[in-house]
Design a protein around this motif. Structure first.
Motif, PDB file in Angstrom:
ATOM      1  N   GLY A  84      34.417   0.997 -17.291  1.00  0.00           N
ATOM      2  CA  GLY A  84      35.776   1.299 -16.854  1.00  0.00           C
ATOM      3  C   GLY A  84      36.618   1.738 -18.038  1.00  0.00           C
ATOM      4  N   LEU A  85      37.454   2.716 -17.814  1.00  0.00           N
ATOM      5  CA  LEU A  85      38.352   3.220 -18.856  1.00  0.00           C
ATOM      6  C   LEU A  85      39.799   3.074 -18.396  1.00  0.00           C
ATOM      7  CD1 LEU A  85      36.648   6.588 -19.882  1.00  0.00           C
ATOM      8  CD2 LEU A  85      36.403   4.359 -20.980  1.00  0.00           C
ATOM      9  N   ARG A  86      40.611   2.424 -19.234  1.00  0.00           N
ATOM     10  CA  ARG A  86      42.027   2.264 -18.920  1.00  0.00           C
ATOM     11  C   ARG A  86      42.876   3.330 -19.589  1.00  0.00           C
ATOM     12  NH1 ARG A  86      42.001  -3.636 -21.166  1.00  0.00           N
ATOM     13  NH2 ARG A  86      41.040  -2.305 -22.698  1.00  0.00           N
ATOM     14  N   THR A  87      42.514   3.693 -20.802  1.00  0.00           N
ATOM     15  CA  THR A  87      43.332   4.605 -21.603  1.00  0.00           C
ATOM     16  C   THR A  87      42.450   5.568 -22.381  1.00  0.00           C
ATOM     17  OG1 THR A  87      43.277   3.182 -23.559  1.00  0.00           O
ATOM     18  CG2 THR A  87      45.063   2.771 -21.959  1.00  0.00           C
ATOM     19  N   GLY A  88      43.100   6.519 -23.017  1.00  0.00           N
ATOM     20  CA  GLY A  88      42.382   7.440 -23.892  1.00  0.00           C
ATOM     21  C   GLY A  88      41.722   6.730 -25.056  1.00  0.00           C
ATOM     22  N   SER A  89      42.338   5.676 -25.541  1.00  0.00           N
ATOM     23  CA  SER A  89      41.718   4.942 -26.653  1.00  0.00           C
ATOM     24  C   SER A  89      40.434   4.240 -26.195  1.00  0.00           C
ATOM     25  CB  SER A  89      42.700   3.956 -27.280  1.00  0.00           C
ATOM     26  OG  SER A  89      43.123   2.990 -26.355  1.00  0.00           O
ATOM     27  N   ASP A  90      40.364   3.819 -24.939  1.00  0.00           N
ATOM     28  CA  ASP A  90      39.105   3.277 -24.408  1.00  0.00           C
ATOM     29  C   ASP A  90      38.029   4.363 -24.454  1.00  0.00           C
ATOM     30  OD1 ASP A  90      40.194   0.784 -23.854  1.00  0.00           O
ATOM     31  OD2 ASP A  90      40.214   1.059 -21.675  1.00  0.00           O
ATOM     32  N   TYR A  91      38.397   5.570 -24.064  1.00  0.00           N
ATOM     33  CA  TYR A  91      37.446   6.686 -24.090  1.00  0.00           C
ATOM     34  C   TYR A  91      36.976   6.957 -25.518  1.00  0.00           C
ATOM     35  CZ  TYR A  91      35.520  11.373 -23.540  1.00  0.00           C
ATOM     36  OH  TYR A  91      34.693  12.468 -23.564  1.00  0.00           O
ATOM     37  N   ASP A  92      37.917   6.986 -26.447  1.00  0.00           N
ATOM     38  CA  ASP A  92      37.564   7.229 -27.847  1.00  0.00           C
ATOM     39  C   ASP A  92      36.607   6.164 -28.370  1.00  0.00           C
ATOM     40  OD1 ASP A  92      39.181   9.478 -27.888  1.00  0.00           O
ATOM     41  OD2 ASP A  92      40.879   8.436 -28.822  1.00  0.00           O
ATOM     42  N   TYR A  93      36.775   4.928 -27.935  1.00  0.00           N
ATOM     43  CA  TYR A  93      35.919   3.824 -28.355  1.00  0.00           C
ATOM     44  C   TYR A  93      34.548   3.889 -27.664  1.00  0.00           C
ATOM     45  CZ  TYR A  93      34.280  -0.994 -28.935  1.00  0.00           C
ATOM     46  OH  TYR A  93      33.535  -2.112 -29.217  1.00  0.00           O
ATOM     47  N   GLU A  94      34.552   4.195 -26.373  1.00  0.00           N
ATOM     48  CA  GLU A  94      33.334   4.140 -25.561  1.00  0.00           C
ATOM     49  C   GLU A  94      32.437   5.370 -25.705  1.00  0.00           C
ATOM     50  OE1 GLU A  94      32.185   1.606 -23.969  1.00  0.00           O
ATOM     51  OE2 GLU A  94      33.934   0.294 -23.814  1.00  0.00           O
ATOM     52  N   LEU A  95      33.005   6.548 -25.962  1.00  0.00           N
ATOM     53  CA  LEU A  95      32.203   7.764 -26.006  1.00  0.00           C
ATOM     54  C   LEU A  95      31.091   7.713 -27.054  1.00  0.00           C
ATOM     55  CD1 LEU A  95      31.598  10.585 -24.942  1.00  0.00           C
ATOM     56  CD2 LEU A  95      33.285  11.461 -26.570  1.00  0.00           C
ATOM     57  N   PRO A  96      31.370   7.354 -28.306  1.00  0.00           N
ATOM     58  CA  PRO A  96      30.268   7.291 -29.275  1.00  0.00           C
ATOM     59  C   PRO A  96      29.177   6.290 -28.874  1.00  0.00           C
ATOM     60  CG  PRO A  96      32.377   7.193 -30.419  1.00  0.00           C
ATOM     61  CD  PRO A  96      32.661   7.084 -28.951  1.00  0.00           C
ATOM     62  N   MET A  97      29.572   5.173 -28.259  1.00  0.00           N
ATOM     63  CA  MET A  97      28.565   4.211 -27.792  1.00  0.00           C
ATOM     64  C   MET A  97      27.711   4.825 -26.686  1.00  0.00           C
ATOM     65  SD  MET A  97      29.966   0.339 -27.850  1.00  0.00           S
ATOM     66  CE  MET A  97      31.487   0.608 -26.986  1.00  0.00           C
ATOM     67  N   ALA A  98      28.363   5.537 -25.779  1.00  0.00           N
ATOM     68  CA  ALA A  98      27.629   6.182 -24.690  1.00  0.00           C
ATOM     69  C   ALA A  98      26.640   7.204 -25.242  1.00  0.00           C
ATOM     70  CB  ALA A  98      28.612   6.851 -23.723  1.00  0.00           C
ATOM     71  N   GLN A  99      27.078   7.968 -26.220  1.00  0.00           N
ATOM     72  CA  GLN A  99      26.198   8.969 -26.818  1.00  0.00           C
ATOM     73  C   GLN A  99      25.034   8.309 -27.557  1.00  0.00           C
ATOM     74  OE1 GLN A  99      29.409  10.931 -28.883  1.00  0.00           O
ATOM     75  NE2 GLN A  99      29.428  12.628 -27.418  1.00  0.00           N
ATOM     76  N   MET A 100      25.310   7.223 -28.272  1.00  0.00           N
ATOM     77  CA  MET A 100      24.246   6.505 -28.971  1.00  0.00           C
ATOM     78  C   MET A 100      23.276   5.873 -27.979  1.00  0.00           C
ATOM     79  SD  MET A 100      22.764   5.696 -31.763  1.00  0.00           S
ATOM     80  CE  MET A 100      23.906   5.930 -33.119  1.00  0.00           C
ATOM     81  N   ASN A 101      23.805   5.279 -26.917  1.00  0.00           N
ATOM     82  CA  ASN A 101      22.935   4.679 -25.907  1.00  0.00           C
ATOM     83  C   ASN A 101      22.007   5.723 -25.303  1.00  0.00           C
ATOM     84  OD1 ASN A 101      23.921   2.088 -26.272  1.00  0.00           O
ATOM     85  ND2 ASN A 101      25.451   2.280 -24.647  1.00  0.00           N
ATOM     86  N   ARG A 102      22.552   6.900 -25.033  1.00  0.00           N
ATOM     87  CA  ARG A 102      21.716   7.981 -24.482  1.00  0.00           C
ATOM     88  C   ARG A 102      20.654   8.396 -25.484  1.00  0.00           C
ATOM     89  NH1 ARG A 102      20.216  11.439 -21.020  1.00  0.00           N
ATOM     90  NH2 ARG A 102      20.326  13.686 -21.163  1.00  0.00           N
ATOM     91  N   ARG A 103      21.035   8.504 -26.735  1.00  0.00           N
ATOM     92  CA  ARG A 103      20.087   8.903 -27.778  1.00  0.00           C
ATOM     93  C   ARG A 103      18.993   7.857 -27.960  1.00  0.00           C
ATOM     94  NH1 ARG A 103      16.595  10.050 -30.697  1.00  0.00           N
ATOM     95  NH2 ARG A 103      16.647  11.197 -32.644  1.00  0.00           N
ATOM     96  N   LEU A 104      19.363   6.583 -27.907  1.00  0.00           N
ATOM     97  CA  LEU A 104      18.389   5.506 -28.109  1.00  0.00           C
ATOM     98  C   LEU A 104      17.434   5.338 -26.929  1.00  0.00           C
ATOM     99  CD1 LEU A 104      20.640   2.686 -29.628  1.00  0.00           C
ATOM    100  CD2 LEU A 104      18.882   4.026 -30.825  1.00  0.00           C
ATOM    101  N   SER A 105      17.940   5.591 -25.722  1.00  0.00           N
ATOM    102  CA  SER A 105      17.157   5.187 -24.555  1.00  0.00           C
ATOM    103  C   SER A 105      17.098   6.192 -23.413  1.00  0.00           C
ATOM    104  CB  SER A 105      17.746   3.892 -23.997  1.00  0.00           C
ATOM    105  OG  SER A 105      19.041   4.157 -23.480  1.00  0.00           O
ATOM    106  N   GLY A 106      17.949   7.196 -23.444  1.00  0.00           N
ATOM    107  CA  GLY A 106      18.029   8.104 -22.308  1.00  0.00           C
ATOM    108  C   GLY A 106      18.920   7.594 -21.187  1.00  0.00           C
ATOM    109  N   VAL A 107      19.504   6.409 -21.358  1.00  0.00           N
ATOM    110  CA  VAL A 107      20.382   5.838 -20.342  1.00  0.00           C
ATOM    111  C   VAL A 107      21.752   6.496 -20.444  1.00  0.00           C
ATOM    112  CG1 VAL A 107      21.524   3.733 -19.540  1.00  0.00           C
ATOM    113  CG2 VAL A 107      19.151   3.633 -20.308  1.00  0.00           C
ATOM    114  N   ASP A 108      22.206   7.057 -19.338  1.00  0.00           N
ATOM    115  CA  ASP A 108      23.518   7.699 -19.293  1.00  0.00           C
ATOM    116  C   ASP A 108      24.612   6.674 -19.031  1.00  0.00           C
ATOM    117  OD1 ASP A 108      23.395  10.501 -19.783  1.00  0.00           O
ATOM    118  OD2 ASP A 108      22.364  10.759 -17.871  1.00  0.00           O
ATOM    119  N   THR A 109      25.841   7.068 -19.359  1.00  0.00           N
ATOM    120  CA  THR A 109      27.007   6.237 -19.086  1.00  0.00           C
ATOM    121  C   THR A 109      27.930   6.985 -18.138  1.00  0.00           C
ATOM    122  OG1 THR A 109      26.870   5.173 -21.248  1.00  0.00           O
ATOM    123  CG2 THR A 109      28.988   5.046 -20.113  1.00  0.00           C
ATOM    124  N   LEU A 110      28.377   6.302 -17.117  1.00  0.00           N
ATOM    125  CA  LEU A 110      29.343   6.839 -16.173  1.00  0.00           C
ATOM    126  C   LEU A 110      30.670   6.151 -16.432  1.00  0.00           C
ATOM    127  CD1 LEU A 110      30.038   8.471 -13.567  1.00  0.00           C
ATOM    128  CD2 LEU A 110      29.433   6.404 -12.304  1.00  0.00           C
TER     129      LEU A 110
END
Length: 152
Positions: A84-110
């Motif tokens: 869940g994203l409340r603000t743009g700062s949540d997106y800024d925090y979560e996006l790199p994690m989502a990209q790393m998670n995808r790179r590590l495992s292929g698991v996408d983030t919605l």
């Protein structure tokens, strides 16, 4: 898989659970066990609260994880992480994690944008307001509110 601390679960968390439940055949709501972080509620309390608020959704189950979220996803065959994203700062925090998670495992983030009525709610704010005697009943499910008041 919807990971989080859920200390305590809020109406915002419940909204994401409901929306993920409608979008996927099965949803795992998993709370982190990280012992190095100080929590108001034990992992057992958080699991119990999540289990109670997720009960109306027949395709949601509750679990715990320790370590990397993607390792838990692999173990549970979860192909998508829901955040869940409340603000743009949540997106800024979560996006790199989502990209790393995808790179590590292929698991996408919605990313699920917060409903406007929940966009300002965070577990940290709820705990702070409650500790200072302020009203928080509108920000958490009733069963969580009772547990919160009993804990403080």
């Amino acid at each position: 898989m919807f990971p989080g601390t859920f200390d305590p679960p809020t109406n915002g968390h419940l909204d994401v659970i409901a929306r993920a439940s409608a979008a996927f055949d099965e949803v795992i709501v998993a709370t982190g066990v990280n012992q190095s972080k100080q929590r108001l509620f034990t992992v057992e309390d958080r699991v119990a609260m999540l289990t109670e608020i997720a009960a109306p959704f027949g395709n949601v189950r509750v679990g715990t994880f320790d370590g990397l979220v993607v390792d838990y996803c692999r173990a549970e065959n979860a192909g998508v992480i829901v955040k869940g994203l409340r603000t743009g700062s949540d997106y800024d925090y979560e996006l790199p994690m989502a990209q790393m998670n995808r790179r590590l495992s292929g698991v996408d983030t919605l990313f699920v944008p917060a409903a406007p009525e929940n966009a300002f709610i965070s577990s940290s704010l709820v705990k702070e307001i409650a500790k200072l005697g302020g009203p928080v009943a509108d920000f958490v499910p009733p069963s969580v509110h009772a547990k919160l008041l009993a804990t403080l």
